[in-house]
Design a protein around this motif. Structure first.
Motif, short mmCIF file in Angstrom:
data_model
loop_
_atom_site.label_atom_id
_atom_site.label_comp_id
_atom_site.label_asym_id
_atom_site.label_seq_id
_atom_site.Cartn_x
_atom_site.Cartn_y
_atom_site.Cartn_z
N TRP A 113 0.86 -1.18 0.00
CA TRP A 113 0.00 0.00 0.00
C TRP A 113 0.89 1.22 0.00
O TRP A 113 1.72 1.40 0.87
CB TRP A 113 -0.91 0.03 1.23
CG TRP A 113 -1.88 -1.09 1.26
CD1 TRP A 113 -1.93 -2.11 2.16
CD2 TRP A 113 -2.94 -1.33 0.34
NE1 TRP A 113 -2.94 -2.97 1.87
CE2 TRP A 113 -3.59 -2.51 0.75
CE3 TRP A 113 -3.41 -0.68 -0.79
CZ2 TRP A 113 -4.67 -3.04 0.07
CZ3 TRP A 113 -4.49 -1.21 -1.46
CH2 TRP A 113 -5.11 -2.37 -1.02
N LYS A 147 1.10 5.28 0.18
CA LYS A 147 0.31 6.44 0.63
C LYS A 147 0.21 7.46 -0.49
O LYS A 147 1.17 7.73 -1.21
CB LYS A 147 1.01 7.06 1.84
CG LYS A 147 0.14 8.04 2.59
CD LYS A 147 0.89 8.74 3.70
CE LYS A 147 1.37 7.77 4.74
NZ LYS A 147 1.94 8.47 5.91
N ASN A 148 -0.96 8.03 -0.63
CA ASN A 148 -1.19 9.07 -1.63
C ASN A 148 -0.37 10.31 -1.26
O ASN A 148 -0.16 10.61 -0.09
CB ASN A 148 -2.68 9.40 -1.67
CG ASN A 148 -3.05 10.26 -2.86
OD1 ASN A 148 -2.21 10.57 -3.69
ND2 ASN A 148 -4.30 10.63 -2.94
N ASP A 149 0.10 11.04 -2.27
CA ASP A 149 0.88 12.25 -2.01
C ASP A 149 0.08 13.28 -1.22
O ASP A 149 0.62 13.97 -0.37
CB ASP A 149 1.35 12.88 -3.33
CG ASP A 149 2.37 12.01 -4.04
OD1 ASP A 149 3.03 11.20 -3.36
OD2 ASP A 149 2.50 12.14 -5.27
N ASN A 159 -2.88 13.81 1.36
CA ASN A 159 -3.69 13.06 2.31
C ASN A 159 -4.01 13.96 3.50
O ASN A 159 -3.58 15.10 3.56
CB ASN A 159 -2.95 11.79 2.76
CG ASN A 159 -1.57 12.09 3.30
OD1 ASN A 159 -1.42 12.89 4.22
ND2 ASN A 159 -0.55 11.47 2.73
N ASN A 199 -0.23 18.16 5.93
CA ASN A 199 -0.66 17.46 4.71
C ASN A 199 -2.11 17.79 4.38
O ASN A 199 -2.47 17.93 3.21
CB ASN A 199 -0.52 15.94 4.87
CG ASN A 199 0.90 15.48 4.70
OD1 ASN A 199 1.73 16.19 4.15
ND2 ASN A 199 1.20 14.29 5.19
N THR A 217 -3.38 19.47 0.97
CA THR A 217 -4.43 18.83 0.18
C THR A 217 -5.57 19.80 -0.11
O THR A 217 -6.05 19.89 -1.24
CB THR A 217 -4.96 17.59 0.92
OG1 THR A 217 -3.87 16.70 1.16
CG2 THR A 217 -6.01 16.87 0.11
N ARG A 235 -9.43 13.49 -8.56
CA ARG A 235 -8.68 12.32 -8.10
C ARG A 235 -8.63 12.28 -6.58
O ARG A 235 -8.80 11.23 -5.95
CB ARG A 235 -7.26 12.35 -8.68
CG ARG A 235 -6.44 11.12 -8.32
CD ARG A 235 -5.08 11.15 -8.99
NE ARG A 235 -4.31 12.32 -8.66
CZ ARG A 235 -3.46 12.40 -7.63
NH1 ARG A 235 -3.30 11.37 -6.84
NH2 ARG A 235 -2.79 13.49 -7.41
N LEU A 236 -8.43 13.44 -5.97
CA LEU A 236 -8.43 13.51 -4.50
C LEU A 236 -9.80 13.16 -3.94
O LEU A 236 -9.91 12.50 -2.91
CB LEU A 236 -8.01 14.90 -4.04
CG LEU A 236 -6.57 15.29 -4.32
CD1 LEU A 236 -6.35 16.76 -3.99
CD2 LEU A 236 -5.64 14.42 -3.52
N ASN A 260 -10.17 9.39 -4.15
CA ASN A 260 -9.32 8.75 -3.13
C ASN A 260 -9.92 8.91 -1.74
O ASN A 260 -9.85 8.00 -0.92
CB ASN A 260 -7.91 9.34 -3.16
CG ASN A 260 -7.12 8.88 -4.36
OD1 ASN A 260 -7.45 7.89 -4.99
ND2 ASN A 260 -6.07 9.61 -4.69
N SER A 261 -10.50 10.06 -1.47
CA SER A 261 -11.13 10.28 -0.17
C SER A 261 -12.39 9.43 0.00
O SER A 261 -12.65 8.91 1.08
CB SER A 261 -11.47 11.76 0.02
OG SER A 261 -10.32 12.54 0.00
N SER A 306 -11.44 5.89 0.82
CA SER A 306 -10.61 5.66 2.01
C SER A 306 -11.34 4.82 3.04
O SER A 306 -12.57 4.77 3.10
CB SER A 306 -10.19 7.00 2.62
OG SER A 306 -11.31 7.67 3.13
#
Length: 136
Positions: free
Chosen positions: A21, A23-25, A27, A33, A37, A49-50, A53-54, A57
């Protein structure tokens, strides 16, 4: 876990690899961070994309689950609306006020106040709608 990959796309040469796994850049693991973000979201670059990804999660130490938290999308949309409309209006208003103040600095040493200057400007620029020339 493990997964099967194929060497150079050849189905006759399967490889068993360990899953990692990454980690996303961008987050929300800590405050810095999270701020980075949210700044990225506010620039409107790459925010979908964020968002996905959220939404995907899961809890800490667990891998993503597709469409796990769809309510997160509400946060993103509200954040974008607030940033896009309100913060941009505040910025534009600040720029306009700054330009107005700089324009008034030109008349800093003038004895006339603002209304008197506008009255003189109007008197100099005004032109009659039509001319009335009396007949002799």
């Amino acid at each position: 876990g493990m997964f099967i990959d194929y060497e150079k796309g050849d189905f006759k040469k399967p490889l068993i690899n360990e899953r990692k796994w990454v980690k996303n850049d961008f987050n929300f693991d800590d405050v810095s961070n999270g701020m980075l973000t949210l700044f990225t979201v506010s620039t409107f670059e790459g925010w979908p994309r964020l968002l996905y990804n959220s939404i995907d999660s899961h809890s800490e130490g667990m891998g993503p689950i597709q469409d796990n938290k769809p309510a997160v999308a509400i946060f993103y949309f509200i954040f974008i609306i607030v940033i896009a409309f309100f913060m941009m209006n505040i910025f534009v208003g600040f720029v306009i006020v700054t330009f107005q103040n700089e324009g008034e600095q030109e008349y800093k040493n003038c004895e006339l106040d603002k209304n008197q200057r506008k009255c003189i400007e109007f008197a100099l620029k005004v032109k009659p709608i039509r001319r009335y020339i009396p007949k002799a």
